[in-house]
Design a protein around this motif. Sequence first.
Motif, short mmCIF file in Angstrom:
data_model
loop_
_atom_site.label_atom_id
_atom_site.label_comp_id
_atom_site.label_asym_id
_atom_site.label_seq_id
_atom_site.Cartn_x
_atom_site.Cartn_y
_atom_site.Cartn_z
N GLY A 59 0.52 -4.79 -1.54
CA GLY A 59 0.51 -3.69 -0.67
C GLY A 59 -0.55 -2.91 -0.56
O GLY A 59 -1.11 -2.78 -1.52
N THR A 60 -1.15 -2.58 0.73
CA THR A 60 -2.08 -1.78 1.17
C THR A 60 -1.90 -0.92 2.03
O THR A 60 -0.88 -0.94 2.58
N GLY A 61 -2.77 0.03 2.16
CA GLY A 61 -2.80 1.15 3.32
C GLY A 61 -2.55 0.77 4.78
O GLY A 61 -2.09 1.43 5.47
N ASN A 62 -3.32 -0.48 4.97
CA ASN A 62 -3.30 -0.67 6.41
C ASN A 62 -4.09 -2.15 6.27
O ASN A 62 -4.56 -2.75 5.22
N GLY A 63 -3.96 -2.79 7.55
CA GLY A 63 -4.36 -4.26 7.73
C GLY A 63 -5.70 -4.60 7.40
O GLY A 63 -6.15 -5.27 6.74
N LEU A 64 -6.69 -3.44 7.70
CA LEU A 64 -8.04 -3.57 7.60
C LEU A 64 -8.38 -3.42 6.03
O LEU A 64 -9.03 -4.36 5.74
N ASP A 65 -7.74 -2.67 5.52
CA ASP A 65 -7.79 -2.63 4.00
C ASP A 65 -7.55 -3.79 3.42
O ASP A 65 -8.08 -4.36 2.27
N ALA A 66 -6.50 -4.49 3.88
CA ALA A 66 -6.05 -5.86 3.24
C ALA A 66 -7.01 -6.86 3.41
O ALA A 66 -7.46 -7.43 2.56
#
Length: 396
Positions: A59-66
């Motif tokens: 898991g990440t903070g948002n899709g861009l970070d992923a």
Amino acid sequence: MITKKVPFYSLGYVTESLGRDLLSAFGGVLESNWFIRGPRSERFEGVFAKYCGAQFGVGTGNGLDALTLMLRASIELGYLKRGDEVIVPANTFIATVLAVCAAGLVPVLVDPDRETCNLDVSLLEGACSERTRAILAVHLYGRLADMPAICEFAKAKGLLVFEDAAQAHGAELDERRGSTGSPTETRDERLETKDERKVARSTAAAYSFYPTKNLGALGDGGMVVTDDAELARTVRMLGNYGSERKYVNKYVGVNSRLDEVQAAILLEKLPHLDGWNARRREIAARYCSEIKNPLVRVTPVPANPLSHVWHVFPVFCERRDELQSFLSARGVETLVHYPIPPHLQEAFTGASDSLLRHGVLPVAEELARTELSIPMGPGLGDDDVSRVIEALNEFV
């Protein structure tokens, strides 16, 4: 006089249909006093990875970070190096391009196929240079890119393949000798054929759980799914300040983690995703068969219906702005995805080949000029769908 509007997308339908369950999930987090890197996020990572047919989820903070951490982890592991070129479709949300740049890589924009709006595989050869090391496929609007063809090309060229699956939660490849399997099969039964799922054909895929996605949180969230244990471990460290053990930092990392509240909400929503996607397919089938206006072009339903989850239903019209005003006057809400392609954004105006590389992109520019997204979502009723179709067919 318009008494009721047809909403572009109803967030209320999803939250209201699961109201008690969502409140209970939130209350459980509140009572636990555990809000970051707890049992709910760990459980959701495992459940969603399995749903995608992958072994690991981070898991990440948002899709861009992923997207960014997926690529950064590949650099840290030596799969890529800074300055390498990554082929990216030219018509995508700018986050795809931003992630490549943020990782220290160079996006090479390639025109899409006009019918599918996804990466045109026939143009891959001409986009490659001696610096090309990877392809980042985008499953735009919820339609899977041609992953078998992309992966076959990549294998022949020695390239890695990654996926921006931010709009494609639940979309499936058809790799069972032309069969999608029985419609009565559960997803777990279908996943027994592991290579059916698209993730197994790439190094990793990045998802976004922005609230309006097919599977959306109550805030931001994202995830990287992969079968590569070391890649998953490295993504996790990079998103936790570069640390696997507290106060011991292996990498120059960032703070990007899926919190317990969002994980709890997503755990409640995930069991309903296949049903929501099925309703989207029903609506899309009506749009594709009943929109008859020669001024309005629709993208076709793919041969394998499971490969498209219709996050967005785009239509294309040379008089897009007139059409949008026409529909608005009839109570039909619409949006444009995306009016300015990445290469024409001010951020990249005049960019050198060391930052962004591309040639002429006529199809991407045409799609940006003509695209209009019409109402789509599981909360859309049959009468609403009929109103949208009638309004589109009346436009002259």
